[in-house]
Design an enzyme around this catalytic site. Structure first.
Site, short mmCIF file in Angstrom:
data_model
loop_
_atom_site.label_atom_id
_atom_site.label_comp_id
_atom_site.label_asym_id
_atom_site.label_seq_id
_atom_site.Cartn_x
_atom_site.Cartn_y
_atom_site.Cartn_z
NE ARG A 191 3.36 5.16 -6.58
CZ ARG A 191 1.98 5.00 -6.37
NH1 ARG A 191 1.06 5.63 -6.81
NH2 ARG A 191 1.87 3.64 -5.77
CE1 TYR A 215 34.94 14.65 21.81
CE2 TYR A 215 35.17 16.29 20.17
CZ TYR A 215 35.13 15.02 20.51
OH TYR A 215 35.28 14.04 19.63
C1 UD1 Z 1 -3.85 0.64 -3.01
C2 UD1 Z 1 -5.01 0.15 -3.28
C3 UD1 Z 1 -5.88 1.19 -3.81
C4 UD1 Z 1 -6.17 2.30 -2.47
C5 UD1 Z 1 -4.87 2.64 -2.14
C6 UD1 Z 1 -5.05 3.39 -0.66
C7 UD1 Z 1 -4.56 -2.35 -4.38
C8 UD1 Z 1 -4.35 -2.91 -5.72
N1 UD1 Z 1 -4.68 -0.81 -4.33
O1 UD1 Z 1 -3.04 1.27 -3.89
O2 UD1 Z 1 -7.22 0.65 -4.31
O3 UD1 Z 1 -6.96 3.42 -3.14
O4 UD1 Z 1 -3.99 1.85 -1.98
O5 UD1 Z 1 -3.92 3.99 -0.32
O6 UD1 Z 1 -4.48 -2.76 -3.24
N2 UD1 Z 1 2.54 -3.57 -0.64
C9 UD1 Z 1 3.02 -4.72 -0.22
N3 UD1 Z 1 3.30 -5.72 -1.26
C10 UD1 Z 1 3.28 -5.41 -2.57
C11 UD1 Z 1 2.85 -4.20 -2.91
C12 UD1 Z 1 2.15 -3.39 -1.99
O7 UD1 Z 1 3.32 -5.29 0.72
O8 UD1 Z 1 3.56 -6.28 -3.44
C13 UD1 Z 1 2.32 -2.69 0.23
C14 UD1 Z 1 2.92 -1.49 0.27
O9 UD1 Z 1 4.14 -1.34 0.94
C15 UD1 Z 1 1.90 -0.33 1.00
C16 UD1 Z 1 0.40 -0.99 0.68
O10 UD1 Z 1 0.71 -2.42 0.15
O11 UD1 Z 1 2.09 -0.07 2.14
C17 UD1 Z 1 -0.27 -0.38 -0.64
O12 UD1 Z 1 0.61 -0.26 -1.79
P1 UD1 Z 1 0.75 0.75 -2.71
O13 UD1 Z 1 1.47 0.23 -3.94
O14 UD1 Z 1 1.03 1.97 -2.25
O15 UD1 Z 1 -0.84 0.74 -3.42
P2 UD1 Z 1 -1.62 1.99 -4.02
O16 UD1 Z 1 -1.12 2.00 -5.40
O17 UD1 Z 1 -1.62 3.20 -3.17
CA CA Z 2 -0.30 3.57 -1.32
#
Ligand code: UD1
Ligand code: CA
Length: 444
Positions: free
Chosen positions: A16, A370
């Site tokens: 995003r 410079y």
């Molecule tokens: C996640 C939570 C959601 C919570 C929110 C809070 C899950 C499924 N959902 O959603 O419940 O309200 O955070 O901010 O956990 N990441 C990885 N590997 C992956 C996917 C993500 O390392 O395969 C890391 C991302 O880099 C990020 C974090 O995990 O730092 C959260 O991932 P993101 O995709 O932002 O999750 P949200 O949709 O925000």
């Molecule tokens: Ca997030």
């Protein structure tokens, strides 16, 4: 409190953000998101840290450094899958704190409260939750009849009644090692995104008879996640606001706290006054009793006590001002050391320069540092008077108490106490401009 391993999830693409830069490396208030999270974890006293990296792994590692363990998640199949990759880095029996690399507003006090709640509840998992004014797309917390958390449902998988729940998941959790490892390999990707969700670990722990408690964070700002550029700007703004409040609590006056942009690493002494539109970045240190602004940009500089900066001054990295120094309007400095009581009041560029004490640098002075290939130093002693509109062709040295005539272009060293006049002599050609105009030549 028990020692813990922190696992920071930072492998996601950050789709995003629509960016070539990994999301956790985007800056909020002058620091990459991931570094804010690391700072909070370290300030909470946790030094056993494993980061899960994947998208842009090399860039993330280069930014954070060698101090941490890195688990690589390739490809990225969700937050649960990310934690699976960290398992080899955990210590059996040692509690695990899981956080996301995209929550830069989380601070050590909140992490401390979560850990305390986890310990007091004797739970298998404690989730940090909040009730923000806008629950947005956060995962929703479903409470069971016992008051414990029964499940976390992702926004995309939630129906309207679940979306109506105001309590949301921060993405920060404490787990007992045994409880986490018992369920983490059982996660299924049967959800809207086809990913392995860490959030499903909660219901799985419950299903095995475990306890999942909540630690509700009263300040919902703490949990704000950054998923897009709007949230990035909001997080930066919140961090700047927080910094301004902290500075005011420490005795700094800020005329309009909403209009200053002061990075977390900046320190400012008491009784300094900051006027609007001050951008103060990096590792800048400002003494007490200074007057800064309006419309000033200062980066990685050190400013003594009682200095007067701006309006419209630009102090670039390596500027070192002593006490009671003036860097006035439209003055730019870079890698410049200015001694106590010296003044550069107007319209000057001072770069790669060393200026002694109580010297006055006239309006429009420029250090020509410079030569097109290399940078050179201008050295000016104590109590030097530099006339307006002077240029110093570096390298050049001016001795103590020397004077420079206005409009000089100084190419050679000036001995102490001397007057240097380095400009063309004036020649007046009489009757020049209007020579042919009869109105001015009636007497001829
Ligand atoms: C996640 C939570 C959601 C919570 C929110 C809070 C899950 C499924 N959902 O959603 O419940 O309200 O955070 O901010 O956990 N990441 C990885 N590997 C992956 C996917 C993500 O390392 O395969 C890391 C991302 O880099 C990020 C974090 O995990 O730092 C959260 O991932 P993101 O995709 O932002 O999750 P949200 O949709 O925000
Ligand atoms: Ca997030």
């Amino acid at each position: 409190m028990n020692s813990m391993t922190a696992v920071i999830l930072a492998a996601g693409r950050g789709t995003r953000m629509k960016s070539d830069i990994p999301k956790v490396l985007h800056n909020a208030a002058g620091m990459p998101l991931i570094k804010h999270v690391l700072a909070a974890v370290e300030a909470a006293g946790i030094d056993d840290i494993c980061m899960v990296v994947g998208h842009g792994a090399e860039q993330v590692k280069a930014c954070c450094g060698e101090r941490y363990a890195y688990a690589v998640q390739q490809p990225q199949l969700g937050t649960g899958h990310a934690v699976q990759q960290a398992l080899p880095y955990l210590t059996p029996g040692r509690d695990v704190l899981v956080l996301c690399g995209d929550t830069p507003l989380l601070d050590a006090a909140t992490l401390g409260a979560l850990r305390a709640q986890f310990a007091a509840a004797g739970a298998d998992c404690t989730v940090l939750t909040a009730r923000p004014a806008d629950a947005a797309a956060y995962g929703r917390i479903v409470r069971g009849a016992d008051g414990d958390i029964a499940a976390i449902v992702e926004y995309r998988d939630a129906d309207d009644s679940l979306r109506a729940i105001g309590e949301v998941n921060s993405g920060v959790y404490c787990f007992r090692y045994a409880a986490l490892t018992a369920v983490i390999d059982e996660l299924k990707a049967d959800n809207a995104q086809g990913e392995l969700y860490l959030t499903d670990a909660v219901a799985a722990i419950k299903a095995r008879g475990g306890r999942v408690s909540a630690c509700v964070c009263a300040d919902a700002e703490q949990i704000a996640g950054v998923n897009d550029r709007v949230q990035l700007a909001e997080a930066g703004k919140a961090l700047w606001r927080r910094k301004a409040r902290q500075l005011m609590a420490d005795g700094v006056s800020i005329l309009d706290p909403d209009s200053v942009y002061i990075d977390a690493g900046v320190s400012i002494g008491a009784d300094t006054l900051i006027e609007p539109q001050a951008y103060i970045y990096g590792d800048t240190v400002i003494g007490s009793g200074c007057h800064i602004g309006p419309a000033v940009k200062i980066i990685d500089s050190v400013i003594g006590d009682g200095c007067d900066i701006g309006p419209f001054a630009y102090l670039r990295p390596g500027t070192r001002l002593g006490d009671k120094v003036k860097a006035g309007h439209f003055v730019e400095m870079k890698n410049a050391q200015i001694g106590n009581g010296s003044k550069v009041p107007h319209l000057s560029y001072i770069g790669d320069a060393v200026i002694g004490e109580r010297s006055n640098i006239g309006c429009g002075t420029i250090t020509c540092n410079y030569d097109g290939v290399h940078k050179h130093t201008t050295t000016i002693g104590d109590e030097v008077f530099v006339g307006s509109n002077s240029n110093f062709i570096a390298p050049v040295t001016v001795g103590d108490r020397a004077s420079i005539a206005a409009g000089s272009t100084v190419t050679e060293d000036v001995p102490a106490g001397a007057l240097a006049v380095a400009r063309g002599r004036q020649y007046n050609s009489k009757d020049w401009a209007r020579r042919k105009d009869p109105r001015y030549n009636k007497d001829k």
